[in-house]
Motif scaffolding. Structure first.
Motif, PDB file in Angstrom:
ATOM      1  N   LEU A  13       0.777  -1.354   0.187  1.00 35.79           N
ATOM      2  CA  LEU A  13       0.249   0.022   0.057  1.00 35.79           C
ATOM      3  C   LEU A  13       0.553   1.256   0.743  1.00 35.79           C
ATOM      4  CD1 LEU A  13      -2.410   1.391   0.336  1.00 35.79           C
ATOM      5  CD2 LEU A  13      -2.864   0.785   2.728  1.00 35.79           C
ATOM      6  N   ASP A  14       2.084   1.394   0.141  1.00 34.54           N
ATOM      7  CA  ASP A  14       2.867   2.135   1.192  1.00 34.54           C
ATOM      8  C   ASP A  14       3.114   2.896  -0.868  1.00 34.54           C
ATOM      9  OD1 ASP A  14       2.789   1.942   3.567  1.00 34.54           O
ATOM     10  OD2 ASP A  14       3.763   0.708   3.218  1.00 34.54           O
ATOM     11  N   LEU A  17       0.827   4.380  -3.061  1.00 34.18           N
ATOM     12  CA  LEU A  17       0.093   5.756  -2.586  1.00 34.18           C
ATOM     13  C   LEU A  17       1.172   5.833  -2.830  1.00 34.18           C
ATOM     14  CD1 LEU A  17      -1.591   5.433   1.172  1.00 34.18           C
ATOM     15  CD2 LEU A  17      -2.633   5.843  -1.282  1.00 34.18           C
ATOM     16  N   VAL A  76      -3.046   6.809   5.681  1.00 33.00           N
ATOM     17  CA  VAL A  76      -3.751   6.554   4.078  1.00 33.00           C
ATOM     18  C   VAL A  76      -5.023   7.655   3.968  1.00 33.00           C
ATOM     19  CG1 VAL A  76      -4.711   4.654   3.187  1.00 33.00           C
ATOM     20  CG2 VAL A  76      -3.523   3.974   4.709  1.00 33.00           C
ATOM     21  N   GLU A 159      -5.119  -4.689   6.850  1.00 35.31           N
ATOM     22  CA  GLU A 159      -3.754  -3.799   5.203  1.00 35.31           C
ATOM     23  C   GLU A 159      -4.687  -4.042   4.491  1.00 35.31           C
ATOM     24  OE1 GLU A 159      -0.932  -1.963   4.770  1.00 35.31           O
ATOM     25  OE2 GLU A 159      -1.882  -1.852   6.474  1.00 35.31           O
ATOM     26  N   LEU A 162      -7.182  -2.200   2.852  1.00 43.97           N
ATOM     27  CA  LEU A 162      -7.240  -0.477   2.490  1.00 43.97           C
ATOM     28  C   LEU A 162      -6.824  -0.642   1.685  1.00 43.97           C
ATOM     29  CD1 LEU A 162      -5.601   0.893   6.054  1.00 43.97           C
ATOM     30  CD2 LEU A 162      -7.314   1.382   4.764  1.00 43.97           C
ATOM     31  N   PHE A 163      -5.871  -1.395   1.136  1.00 44.19           N
ATOM     32  CA  PHE A 163      -5.156  -1.696  -0.013  1.00 44.19           C
ATOM     33  C   PHE A 163      -6.551  -2.210  -0.953  1.00 44.19           C
ATOM     34  CE2 PHE A 163      -3.529  -3.368  -3.918  1.00 44.19           C
ATOM     35  CZ  PHE A 163      -1.861  -3.037  -4.217  1.00 44.19           C
ATOM     36  N   THR A 164      -7.532  -2.750  -1.704  1.00 45.10           N
ATOM     37  CA  THR A 164      -8.382  -2.765  -2.169  1.00 45.10           C
ATOM     38  C   THR A 164      -9.291  -1.287  -2.446  1.00 45.10           C
ATOM     39  OG1 THR A 164      -8.848  -4.943  -1.713  1.00 45.10           O
ATOM     40  CG2 THR A 164     -10.087  -4.277  -2.700  1.00 45.10           C
ATOM     41  N   ALA A 166      -7.521   1.529  -1.056  1.00 41.14           N
ATOM     42  CA  ALA A 166      -7.107   2.466  -2.442  1.00 41.14           C
ATOM     43  C   ALA A 166      -6.537   2.387  -3.779  1.00 41.14           C
ATOM     44  CB  ALA A 166      -5.484   2.448  -1.300  1.00 41.14           C
ATOM     45  N   PHE A 167      -6.737   1.116  -4.364  1.00 44.96           N
ATOM     46  CA  PHE A 167      -6.178   0.695  -5.438  1.00 44.96           C
ATOM     47  C   PHE A 167      -7.425   1.262  -6.110  1.00 44.96           C
ATOM     48  CE2 PHE A 167      -6.715  -2.691  -8.706  1.00 44.96           C
ATOM     49  CZ  PHE A 167      -5.660  -2.599  -9.205  1.00 44.96           C
ATOM     50  N   LYS A 284      -1.437  -7.083  -4.801  1.00 44.61           N
ATOM     51  CA  LYS A 284      -1.281  -6.875  -3.401  1.00 44.61           C
ATOM     52  C   LYS A 284      -0.269  -7.724  -3.779  1.00 44.61           C
ATOM     53  CE  LYS A 284      -2.364  -6.299   1.467  1.00 44.61           C
ATOM     54  NZ  LYS A 284      -1.252  -7.063   1.891  1.00 44.61           N
TER      55      LYS A 284
END
Length: 293
Positions: A13-14, A17, A76, A159, A162-164, A166-167, A284
């Motif tokens: 995720l880092d 972003l 985030v 986590e 959050l990745f999904t 954010a993606f 991911k």
């Protein structure tokens, strides 16, 4: 070799972003003649990337779950907010103007008219208040779902969610300049003859509307992110999903009823969310493996 304890690790995720923020900064510089106040846009993205990384350096060293949750969610959220606002400034890097007219023509061909206009037959103060409450509730739905997933399902599930999310948001944001659409209020103007009258939630939603940066219509990020959150709740926490279902569906509907989006925007947002829901975990896993090496 085992990683020394306490050393911060760069997560998938880092990477996503930070790359998104750097890419937007690069696009603002490359198309500077079409981006208003482009130095501020570029520097703002780079500053947001630095702040994000700094907050996560601190977060990785915290031991208390509450502190870890709060700082991760904060970092985030700030990064995604910066990406969203900056992406709106790129609206005209490929097109000279809003494409609302072509979208309105498409909806007329598909639906026989403008959905936000014929929905006026159903406008009532009570319904308007509920729809506007649902629309505003979006900003509470996000921390509620993330908190439940973190404290009930653990940091790995949190986590991944959050990745999904954010993606999904980043894909939406990068599509805005591809087909820049404003909103039905700007595009259809005087055809909306029935005012949206309500109470407290309506006043808050209208204040939000007045404060919004133009653009961000196609696809609807509100509808896409809400769909992701409902899918996550259904998969990981059914006891959260069922109470939120009616509110979440109302939230998606409110984007059209409240004239924040064209129906096409909302449908594309929901459809894109399902695509991102399937694609994000694959992305991911690949990034996690690459970063582990």
């Amino acid at each position: 070799m085992e990683r020394p304890k306490g050393r911060p690790r760069f997560r998938a995720l880092d990477l996503v972003l930070v790359l998104a923020l750097v890419l937007i900064a690069g696009l603002a510089a490359a198309f500077h003649s079409r981006v208003g106040r482009w130095p501020a846009v570029a520097l703002g993205c780079l500053g947001a990337a630095g702040l994000f990384l700094g907050l996560n350096l601190i977060q990785r060293r915290l031991t208390r779950p509450g502190g870890r949750f709060f700082l991760r969610l904060l970092s985030v959220s700030l990064a995604l907010g910066a990406i969203y606002e900056a992406s709106l400034r790129l609206a005209f890097i490929a097109w000279p103007a809003w494409q609302d007219r072509s979208l309105i023509a498409l909806e007329k061909a598909l639906f026989g008219g403008a959905p936000t206009v014929w929905l006026q037959a159903f406008v009532r103060p009570g319904l308007t208040e509920w729809m506007m409450f649902a629309y505003v509730f979006y900003f509470a739905l996000y921390p509620i779902v993330t908190a439940v997933l973190f404290f009930r399902r653990g940091e790995a599930v949190f986590e991944g969610f959050l990745f999904t999310l954010a993606f999904n948001n980043i894909v939406c944001n990068f599509l805005y300049p591809v087909y820049p659409v404003n909103n039905p209020v700007a595009g259809l103007g005087a055809l909306h003859t029935v005012p949206l009258e309500g109470y407290a939630a309506t006043a808050v939603a209208e204040f939000m509307r007045a404060s919004m940066t133009p653009g961000g219509g196609m696809p609807s990020g509100h509808a896409a992110a809400t769909t992701i959150m409902l899918l996550a709740a259904f998969k990981h926490e059914r006891r959260l999903f069922y109470p939120l279902l009616a509110l979440g569906l109302s939230l998606i509907a409110s984007t059209v009823y409240g004239r924040f989006h064209y129906l096409s925007d909302t449908l594309m947002g929901v459809g894109l969310a399902f695509v991102c829901w399937r694609a994000a975990p694959l992305v991911k896993r690949r990034l996690d493996r690459a970063l582990a090496r």
